[in-house]
Design a protein around this motif. Structure first.
Motif, PDB file in Angstrom:
ATOM      1  N   ASP A  77       0.807  -1.221   0.000  1.00  0.00           N
ATOM      2  CA  ASP A  77       0.000   0.000   0.000  1.00  0.00           C
ATOM      3  C   ASP A  77       0.839   1.269   0.000  1.00  0.00           C
ATOM      4  N   CYS A  97      -6.285  -6.445   4.589  1.00  0.00           N
ATOM      5  CA  CYS A  97      -7.629  -6.178   4.061  1.00  0.00           C
ATOM      6  C   CYS A  97      -7.535  -5.094   2.995  1.00  0.00           C
ATOM      7  N   ASP A  99      -9.959  -3.503   1.754  1.00  0.00           N
ATOM      8  CA  ASP A  99     -10.965  -2.465   1.960  1.00  0.00           C
ATOM      9  C   ASP A  99     -10.550  -1.460   3.027  1.00  0.00           C
ATOM     10  N   CYS A 100     -10.220  -1.931   4.226  1.00  0.00           N
ATOM     11  CA  CYS A 100      -9.915  -1.010   5.339  1.00  0.00           C
ATOM     12  C   CYS A 100      -8.424  -0.860   5.610  1.00  0.00           C
ATOM     13  N   GLY A 101      -7.582  -1.716   5.025  1.00  0.00           N
ATOM     14  CA  GLY A 101      -6.142  -1.612   5.211  1.00  0.00           C
ATOM     15  C   GLY A 101      -5.603  -2.302   6.452  1.00  0.00           C
ATOM     16  N   ARG A 102      -6.459  -2.957   7.211  1.00  0.00           N
ATOM     17  CA  ARG A 102      -6.001  -3.647   8.424  1.00  0.00           C
ATOM     18  C   ARG A 102      -4.952  -4.698   8.056  1.00  0.00           C
ATOM     19  N   THR A 135     -10.403  -9.568   2.013  1.00  0.00           N
ATOM     20  CA  THR A 135     -11.344  -8.720   2.743  1.00  0.00           C
ATOM     21  C   THR A 135     -11.534  -9.308   4.127  1.00  0.00           C
ATOM     22  N   CYS A 136     -11.325  -8.459   5.154  1.00  0.00           N
ATOM     23  CA  CYS A 136     -11.466  -8.932   6.536  1.00  0.00           C
ATOM     24  C   CYS A 136     -12.934  -9.204   6.842  1.00  0.00           C
ATOM     25  N   ASP A 138     -14.863  -7.974   9.171  1.00  0.00           N
ATOM     26  CA  ASP A 138     -15.654  -6.769   9.427  1.00  0.00           C
ATOM     27  C   ASP A 138     -16.109  -6.122   8.125  1.00  0.00           C
ATOM     28  N   CYS A 139     -15.217  -6.026   7.155  1.00  0.00           N
ATOM     29  CA  CYS A 139     -15.574  -5.379   5.873  1.00  0.00           C
ATOM     30  C   CYS A 139     -16.482  -6.267   5.033  1.00  0.00           C
TER      31      CYS A 139
END
Length: 141
Positions: A77, A97, A99-102, A135-136, A138-139
């Motif tokens: 990233d 992830c 989507d959220c970068g976790r 994708t985690c 949560d997302c």
């Protein structure tokens, strides 16, 4: 000897002091289970009541990387992340992830064995880093 004690000894052997930002960054990194960006390290130190500038965190990370005490982790990233270098208890891989970068650490014994078998079969001495993207939970929910 803990990683922090090892790091402080290496800093001293390099003729560097272990106070201020260096102590704060080393102490912070030792408590982490996965890689952190310089900004996350800075924010974590400040949130715990420490006083350190973000530029000092970057300089300290560069020094620790030069001494091979931390390794830079690239999860794709464009943000440099750092974690304790070496194998043993600290060796793990990363789930990212999209989507959220976790970024989350994971270990997998069968994966390690498969990588070792492949390296051996091909005649390589292996150093590796595995980054899985997706994708985690949560997302995905």
């Amino acid at each position: 000897m803990s990683w922090a004690e090892h790091a402080f000894t290496a800093l001293q052997d390099a003729g560097l002091r272990r106070g201020g930002a260096r102590r704060a960054v080393v102490d912070f990194l030792e408590r982490q289970d996965c890689c952190r960006s310089a900004q996350e390290i800075h924010d974590g130190i400040v949130a715990a009541g420490g006083a350190v500038g973000v530029a000092s965190v970057y300089r300290t990370l560069d020094t620790l990387a030069e001494l091979r005490l931390v390794q830079r982790v690239d999860v794709g990233d464009g943000i440099a992340r750092f974690e304790i270098a070496g194998g043993g208890d600290h060796h793990h891989h990363h789930l990212v992830c999209d989507d959220c970068g976790r970024v989350e650490p994971f270990t997998d014994g069968p994966l390690e064995q498969a990588l070792e078998r492949a390296a051996g079969r091909l005649g390589y001495a292996m150093q590796h880093e595995v980054v899985l993207r997706g994708t985690c939970g949560d997302c995905a929910a």
